[in-house]
Design a protein around this motif. Structure first.
Motif, mmCIF file in Angstrom:
data_model
loop_
_atom_site.group_PDB
_atom_site.id
_atom_site.type_symbol
_atom_site.label_atom_id
_atom_site.label_comp_id
_atom_site.label_asym_id
_atom_site.label_seq_id
_atom_site.Cartn_x
_atom_site.Cartn_y
_atom_site.Cartn_z
ATOM 1 N N ASP A 240 -21.785 9.004 -0.004
ATOM 2 C CA ASP A 240 -21.457 8.212 -1.166
ATOM 3 C C ASP A 240 -20.130 8.660 -1.774
ATOM 4 O O ASP A 240 -20.071 9.260 -2.843
ATOM 5 N N GLY A 241 -19.042 8.327 -1.098
ATOM 6 C CA GLY A 241 -17.732 8.754 -1.552
ATOM 7 C C GLY A 241 -16.823 7.591 -1.840
ATOM 8 O O GLY A 241 -17.022 6.467 -1.377
ATOM 9 N N LEU A 242 -15.778 7.864 -2.626
ATOM 10 C CA LEU A 242 -14.773 6.865 -2.962
ATOM 11 C C LEU A 242 -13.485 7.234 -2.238
ATOM 12 O O LEU A 242 -13.010 8.365 -2.332
ATOM 13 N N GLN A 243 -12.905 6.240 -1.524
ATOM 14 C CA GLN A 243 -11.688 6.469 -0.746
ATOM 15 C C GLN A 243 -10.481 5.909 -1.486
ATOM 16 O O GLN A 243 -10.581 4.939 -2.251
ATOM 17 N N LEU A 244 -9.321 6.545 -1.231
ATOM 18 C CA LEU A 244 -8.067 5.949 -1.676
ATOM 19 C C LEU A 244 -7.846 4.662 -0.886
ATOM 20 O O LEU A 244 -8.084 4.621 0.329
ATOM 21 N N ALA A 245 -7.413 3.623 -1.560
ATOM 22 C CA ALA A 245 -7.256 2.328 -0.900
ATOM 23 C C ALA A 245 -6.266 2.423 0.258
ATOM 24 O O ALA A 245 -5.284 3.165 0.183
ATOM 25 N N PRO A 246 -6.493 1.676 1.367
ATOM 26 C CA PRO A 246 -5.569 1.686 2.503
ATOM 27 C C PRO A 246 -4.170 1.238 2.074
ATOM 28 O O PRO A 246 -3.995 0.467 1.141
ATOM 29 N N GLY A 247 -3.173 1.735 2.799
ATOM 30 C CA GLY A 247 -1.788 1.322 2.529
ATOM 31 C C GLY A 247 -1.016 2.336 1.713
ATOM 32 O O GLY A 247 0.217 2.234 1.614
ATOM 33 N N PHE A 248 -1.696 3.318 1.128
ATOM 34 C CA PHE A 248 -0.998 4.348 0.358
ATOM 35 C C PHE A 248 -0.915 5.595 1.241
ATOM 36 O O PHE A 248 -1.879 6.323 1.416
ATOM 37 N N THR A 249 0.258 5.790 1.844
ATOM 38 C CA THR A 249 0.436 6.829 2.859
ATOM 39 C C THR A 249 1.288 7.966 2.320
ATOM 40 O O THR A 249 1.655 8.013 1.155
ATOM 41 N N GLY A 250 1.634 8.855 3.230
ATOM 42 C CA GLY A 250 2.429 10.020 2.837
ATOM 43 C C GLY A 250 1.615 11.034 2.060
ATOM 44 O O GLY A 250 2.163 11.831 1.305
#
Length: 790
Positions: free
Chosen positions: A642-652
């Motif tokens: 049950d985790g929250l991920q950083l949204a795709p597309g934010f790299t580096g």
């Protein structure tokens, strides 16, 4: 470089026929110089030069054996050599005893490589005794930019032959640049001067200097000048140590074999006559580590000594030195008192009147006080200067850091490292890990003298199997493993150099931890549910090596602890029982029966050929399997639950230097988040939030928040992007309702991930909500510049 003094090619007749065959084949055997029969005094090890040549220029190695078990032979290895070039005379080659006298050899090597000795002369010559060099021309002071260093004695290094390279000094522990080369036995120098090398080639040069005409002050009328000193790896000379126990007499035949890189050999045998050693050597003090204490706090240290004959030894403090007419080099500083039990060597040092800082005082040991006519009493006394650091209010003497790594980290030869290695984010129940302990001095221009620490670990999940100390911490090593309690008690050692950890972290020790089996079920609620409770911690030891030392200790370390997913039947290995379960789930979608979720190793939603490939790669694996198990490249992020991920597309993310958020701001965000859920839910249903625990962690990959078993974990810097911590969280005026990176009034909010939303999301899991609609508070991803409310 080329070595001068080539020898004529000769060898025992028994090898001539073999030599002819090898020469015809284009390969020559080495030539070993003969060694004369010699006398060895029992209890006084003798270091015999070994010399060989090879027509092909191959490196030569030596081996030796004795036909008498009471005579031990050891070819000394692992040292560099010094080649001293003397104008008009040639060169002398010394093997340096780097491993047995590192202080002296490091000092000499540093001066030689800096060119300090170039142009300086052999300015003291006493035929039949020593030749001396290293002083400043026309001064003889021997002072160098490196300053003085303490004596460093080794019981096997004695002045019992010609060609011993040893220090010259005016008083105990005042060694610097000056050195002596002996002629014949000079046993009165034993454990008075520090031996740090042995002449292996160039005896003719040494003898020529020893026979020079001198003036009334033993100064040569025409002093030989050192052109340069080269530090090299000598591949054709060596040193053989012969050693017999005290009291043994007899004879032995020693055989030395020289071998070149082509396998060619030469050998020579000689006789050793072992006789009693009538010389009574003086005792010497074991190295005393720097003492650490705090204001007005006494510190106790047990002095140690070595006396080869086992004579009774007396320990001297200020009062006893003065009472016996012995010199006290410098007075003990005011507000610092100490006393030594003259028979046991227990020393108690007491600072008073708020004294802080680093100070030094003298102690000594000796086995006799009577002197020969005209000989000073201190000739029989070994002094040592003791350094003590008294920490001021709030001062820490050293910082302790830990890293949990899957394989030992790389360091310099001394164990230094410019940056601490990153810790692994997870381990599995078949694996092992190394808990590395790093020390850094917190006192300006001073290294750490050593440490005494306790390591605690979760005994249910791990067992300690090994402790390996860093190369700098070679003295007084000790530890005690207690796997039942989950502790390694008293991990302690002293440093063999004074600048350890002065400018960068230095490796103190590694503890190898082996994971225990069968502590987590492999399939719980469709998530692997790793354990993330604090697994490792380091504390100051109750049994301290440096009484009063003050440590800045790291927080207990939490690392995700996973079951092995391929061990489907929890048997402790991946075998045929697991194959039967996997076969039953193969080509089936997740959820069609209870076993399919556990067999979906790549988290694709279906048990298929990708999962078969992973299972095959790990088939028959167990805890003894070499290397780490193979996992899908999405592991463990996709399996954390049950985790929250950083949204795709934010790299580096790996390159970002975004700082962690201030801990003092976290509590206010948690309180507001609890109030928001209380307003959104029926009365009383939010009560479960009151029992939650919170922690800041380095979560793997793009994970920014995680809820597990009553604990909410928040990534320290939002996967590298950084957190927006709202100073007025009850007002969302930095955001437009429902905004996705648009119409933002606050630039900081637009660039960072909202901490309030993340905490609300994980509290939602604690309340029983699963991931759902994309734009809701329970969406499984969150982009910077977005705030969501329940």
């Amino acid at each position: 470089m080329a070595f001068a003094g080539a020898r004529p090619a000769h060898r025992p007749n028994t090898l001539e026929a073999l030599e002819d065959r090898r020469v015809l084949a284009g390969v020559a055997d080495p030539v070993l110089d003969p060694i004369d029969d010699l006398v060895l005094l029992a209890g006084s090890p003798l270091h015999v030069p070994l010399n060989a040549t090879d027509a092909d220029g191959q490196a030569i190695s030596f081996a030796a054996s004795s036909n008498n078990l009471n005579l031990a032979t050891e070819v000394i290895s692992g040292n560099r050599s010094a080649v001293i070039h003397i104008a008009g005379f040639g060169e002398m080659i010394f093997e340096l005893f780097e491993q047995r006298a590192p202080r002296a050899t490091n000092h000499f090597i540093a001066l030689a490589e800096s060119g300090f000795y170039n142009g300086r002369a052999f300015d003291n010559v006493i035929d039949g005794f020593t030749i001396g060099a290293g002083g400043i021309t026309d001064d003889d002071s021997g002072n160098s930019p490196l300053g003085q260093f303490d004596d460093q004695f080794h019981a096997d290094l004695q002045h019992n032959r010609t060609g011993v390279l040893t220090t010259a000094k005016g008083f105990d522990d005042s060694n610097d640049a000056r050195f002596l080369i002996t002629e014949g036995e000079n046993r009165d120098l034993d454990f008075v001067s520090t031996i740090f090398g042995q002449l292996v080639d160039g005896e003719d040069v040494r003898d020529a200097i020893s026979n020079l005409a001198t003036d009334a002050n033993d100064r040569p009328l025409d002093p030989p000048v050192i052109e340069s000193i080269d530090i090299v790896h000598d591949n054709r000379n060596g040193v053989l140590m012969l050693k017999a126990p005290e009291g043994f007499t007899g004879e032995a035949i020693v055989t030395v074999v020289a071998t070149d890189a082509h396998g060619g050999t030469a050998q020579h045998s000689f006789q050793v006559d072992i006789q009693p050693d009538s010389f009574d050597s003086d005792p010497f003090l074991v190295d005393i580590p720097r003492l650490e204490t705090s204001i007005d706090t006494p510190v106790t240290h047990q002095l140690g000594f070595v006396d080869l004959e086992g004579d009774e030894t007396i320990f001297f403090d200020d009062d006893l030195l003065l009472a016996n007419g012995l010199p006290l080099p410098t007075p003990t500083p005011a507000d610092l008192t100490y006393s030594i039990d003259q028979f046991t060597g227990e020393m108690i040092v007491t600072p008073s009147n708020g004294l802080v800082g680093t100070y030094r005082f003298w102690v000594a040991t000796g086995s006799r006080l009577n002197t020969f006519p005209g000989e000073p009493k201190e000739a029989f006394i070994d002094y040592q200067q003791v350094e003590i650091h008294i920490a001021g209010p709030g001062e820490t003497t050293m910082r302790v850091d830990t890293s949990l790594v899957s394989a030992p980290s790389t360091t310099t030869a001394n164990g230094d490292r410019a940056e601490l290695p990153d810790s692994t984010t997870w381990v599995d129940e078949f694996g092992e890990a190394w808990l590395e302990i790093w020390l850094t001095s917190q006192v300006a221009s001073e290294g750490v003298p050593g440490a005494s620490l306790d390591v605690r670990f979760d005994a249910l999940r791990f067992a300690a199997r090994q402790v390996v100390f860093g190369p700098t911490f070679s003295g007084n090593q000790a530890f005690a493993i207690d796997n039942a309690l989950g502790a390694v008690h008293g991990v302690r050692a002293t440093a063999n150099r004074t600048d350890a950890g002065e400018t960068q972290p230095v490796l103190f020790a590694r503890v190898r931890l082996e994971a225990n089996l069968d502590v987590v079920n492999n399939a719980i609620d469709h998530h692997l549910k790793p354990e993330s409770t604090p697994l490792f911690a380091v504390h100051a030891s109750d049994t301290t090596l440096f009484d009063g030392a003050t440590y800045e200790l790291p927080a207990a370390q939490s690392t995700a602890y996973f079951p092995v997913m391929y061990d489907l039947d929890d048997s402790g290995s991946v075998g045929f029982g697991d194959l039967a379960i996997f076969t039953g789930a193969f080509l089936r979608p997740v959820g069609s029966d209870p076993g399919t979720f556990a067999a979906d190793f790549n988290h694709s939603g279906r048990v298929e050929f990708g999962d078969l490939s992973l299972f095959t790669a790990n088939f028959l694996a167990n805890r003894g399997t070499a290397g780490q198990l193979d996992y899908a490249n999405t592991f463990p992020t996709d399996w954390l639950g049950d985790g929250l991920q950083l949204a795709p597309g934010f790299t580096g993310l790996q390159e970002s230097a975004a700082p962690p958020f201030p801990l003092e701001d976290f509590a206010s965000i948690v309180v507001v988040a609890q109030d928001i859920w209380a307003d959104a839910l029926p009365a009383g249903s939010e009560a479960s939030l009151a029992s939650l625990s919170f922690q800041i962690a380095d979560l793997p990959g793009n994970l920014i928040g995680l809820y597990q078993s009553g604990v909410i974990s928040i990534d320290r810097n939002a996967a590298g992007v950084g957190w927006f911590v709202d100073a007025s969280p009850r007002s969302a005026n930095e955001y437009s309702t429902g905004a996705e990176n648009s119409d933002l009034a606050d630039a900081d909010a637009a660039a960072r991930v909202d901490l309030l939303t993340t905490v609300l999301h994980e509290m939602g899991h604690a309340l029983g909500f699963d991931h759902n609609a994309v734009d809701s508070i329970m969406s499984d991803t969150l982009a910077p510049g977005v705030r969501r409310l329940p």
